[in-house]
Write an enzyme that holds these catalytic residues in place. Structure first.
Site, mmCIF file in Angstrom:
data_model
loop_
_atom_site.group_PDB
_atom_site.id
_atom_site.type_symbol
_atom_site.label_atom_id
_atom_site.label_comp_id
_atom_site.label_asym_id
_atom_site.label_seq_id
_atom_site.Cartn_x
_atom_site.Cartn_y
_atom_site.Cartn_z
ATOM 1 N N LEU A 1 -2.409 2.475 18.800
ATOM 2 C CA LEU A 1 -1.889 3.664 19.153
ATOM 3 C C LEU A 1 -2.430 4.156 20.258
ATOM 4 O O LEU A 1 -3.708 3.915 20.512
ATOM 5 C CB LEU A 1 -2.070 4.576 17.863
ATOM 6 C CG LEU A 1 -1.192 4.272 16.806
ATOM 7 C CD1 LEU A 1 -1.667 5.004 15.554
ATOM 8 C CD2 LEU A 1 0.241 4.464 16.805
ATOM 9 N N ARG B 1 0.340 -1.974 14.893
ATOM 10 C CA ARG B 1 0.621 -1.509 16.432
ATOM 11 C C ARG B 1 -0.712 -0.698 16.805
ATOM 12 O O ARG B 1 -1.034 0.182 15.989
ATOM 13 C CB ARG B 1 1.702 -0.608 16.718
ATOM 14 C CG ARG B 1 3.028 -1.069 16.383
ATOM 15 C CD ARG B 1 3.167 -2.318 17.228
ATOM 16 N NE ARG B 1 3.336 -1.830 18.782
ATOM 17 C CZ ARG B 1 3.449 -2.998 19.683
ATOM 18 N NH1 ARG B 1 3.285 -4.207 19.363
ATOM 19 N NH2 ARG B 1 3.567 -2.628 20.849
ATOM 20 N N GLU C 1 -9.898 6.661 18.603
ATOM 21 C CA GLU C 1 -9.223 5.851 19.657
ATOM 22 C C GLU C 1 -9.493 4.308 19.694
ATOM 23 O O GLU C 1 -8.919 3.341 20.096
ATOM 24 C CB GLU C 1 -9.805 6.407 21.190
ATOM 25 C CG GLU C 1 -9.050 7.720 21.225
ATOM 26 C CD GLU C 1 -9.589 8.399 22.710
ATOM 27 O OE1 GLU C 1 -9.748 7.696 23.468
ATOM 28 O OE2 GLU C 1 -9.375 9.643 22.540
ATOM 29 N N GLU D 1 -7.135 -2.467 -2.413
ATOM 30 C CA GLU D 1 -6.552 -1.621 -1.488
ATOM 31 C C GLU D 1 -5.823 -0.590 -2.241
ATOM 32 O O GLU D 1 -5.710 0.525 -2.201
ATOM 33 C CB GLU D 1 -5.781 -2.141 -0.502
ATOM 34 C CG GLU D 1 -6.637 -3.018 0.491
ATOM 35 C CD GLU D 1 -5.964 -3.640 1.645
ATOM 36 O OE1 GLU D 1 -5.347 -2.864 2.532
ATOM 37 O OE2 GLU D 1 -5.495 -4.773 1.550
ATOM 38 N N ARG E 1 3.792 1.567 25.661
ATOM 39 C CA ARG E 1 3.028 2.227 24.565
ATOM 40 C C ARG E 1 3.171 3.614 24.373
ATOM 41 O O ARG E 1 3.391 4.257 23.286
ATOM 42 C CB ARG E 1 1.496 1.656 24.339
ATOM 43 C CG ARG E 1 1.644 0.186 24.091
ATOM 44 C CD ARG E 1 -0.118 0.206 23.988
ATOM 45 N NE ARG E 1 -0.292 -1.412 23.513
ATOM 46 C CZ ARG E 1 -0.031 -1.857 22.482
ATOM 47 N NH1 ARG E 1 0.169 -1.493 21.228
ATOM 48 N NH2 ARG E 1 -0.268 -3.316 22.534
ATOM 49 N N HIS F 1 -7.927 -0.782 6.103
ATOM 50 C CA HIS F 1 -8.247 -1.924 6.882
ATOM 51 C C HIS F 1 -8.723 -3.104 5.898
ATOM 52 O O HIS F 1 -9.804 -2.614 4.954
ATOM 53 C CB HIS F 1 -9.233 -1.714 8.036
ATOM 54 C CG HIS F 1 -9.474 -2.991 8.646
ATOM 55 N ND1 HIS F 1 -8.654 -3.368 9.608
ATOM 56 C CD2 HIS F 1 -10.671 -3.750 8.721
ATOM 57 C CE1 HIS F 1 -9.146 -4.717 10.251
ATOM 58 N NE2 HIS F 1 -10.386 -4.797 9.592
ATOM 59 N N ASN G 1 0.977 -1.341 0.205
ATOM 60 C CA ASN G 1 0.017 0.029 0.079
ATOM 61 C C ASN G 1 0.858 1.265 0.283
ATOM 62 O O ASN G 1 0.451 2.287 -0.668
ATOM 63 C CB ASN G 1 -0.947 -0.148 1.222
ATOM 64 C CG ASN G 1 -2.321 -0.814 0.855
ATOM 65 O OD1 ASN G 1 -3.053 -0.674 0.204
ATOM 66 N ND2 ASN G 1 -2.188 -1.951 1.569
#
Ligand code: GAR
Length: 198
Positions: free
Chosen positions: A97, A95, A146, A178, A69, A113, A18
């Site tokens: 966030l 990861r 979030e 994608e 993190r 996604h 991508n």
């Protein structure tokens, strides 16, 4: 047509196909983003080779080098700031966030996604679509919020699941979608929605 191209960072963990699609799109002089930085949390990510091939600055920020993190995300933010980054694209960045980091980049950070959200958040989305006997599958570009894979949807691209599809064939076919969707969605966002905020 924007007056200046938006300095955009792409965050990756792996192959970076991508990322490559975004690099290729940004070669067009009318494209509103300049891919100015690639950050990988994996030192051996092939996407770093793609960045080097395109003479794009890259940094490895290994999450394993940080005690938390929060500390990892602080290093990410510092790198983005040091490179005067205005917009962030997550592209296979594996990861989660922290809320603090997400808040700092709210409205300036998007993700791709491999499912038709809100279906199949998280990992193993192609097998999940098969297990759910879905008739369609695809990919989504969304704002990063979030909640993981929960931000507002920007664009989607769908395909029909064929009787002999496997998780592997779906992964390959969704990847093709994608690579078309992500550069197109980024272009539309930068040309319309958020010029005034950057
Ligand atoms: C892509 O399919 C992307 O949608 C997915 O990882 C792959 C990365 O491929 N992202 C996620 O699963 C994030 N939740 P790439 O490295 O070849 O671009």
């Amino acid at each position: 047509m924007p007056s200046a191209r938006i300095r955009t960072a792409v965050l990756i963990s792996g192959s970076g196909s991508n990322l490559q699609a975004l690099i290729d799109a940004a070669k067009h002089p009318d494209y509103p983003a300049e891919i100015a930085l690639v950050i990988s949390n994996q030192a051996n990510a092939y996407g770093l080779t793609r960045a080097a091939g395109a003479s794009i600055a890259s940094e490895v920020i290994a999450h394993t080098d940080f005690p938390s993190r929060e500390a990892f995300d602080a290093a990410l933010h510092a790198a983005l700031t040091a490179h005067h980054i205005q917009f962030v694209c997550l592209a296979g960045f594996m990861r989660v966030l922290t809320p603090e980091f997400v808040k700092k980049w709210q409205g300036r950070m998007i993700n791709i996604h491999p499912s038709l959200l809100p279906k199949h958040k998280g990992l193993h989305t192609h097998q999940a679509a098969l297990d759910a006997a879905d008739t369609q599958h695809g990919c989504t570009v969304h704002w990063v919020s979030e909640g993981v894979d929960e931000g507002d949807i920007i664009a989607q691209s769908a395909l029909d699941i064929l009787p002999d599809d496997t998780a592997e064939t779906l992964q390959q076919r969704v990847h093709v979608l994608e690579h078309q969707l992500y550069p197109k969605a980024l272009k539309e966002i930068l040309n319309t929605q958020c010029q005034s905020h950057l």
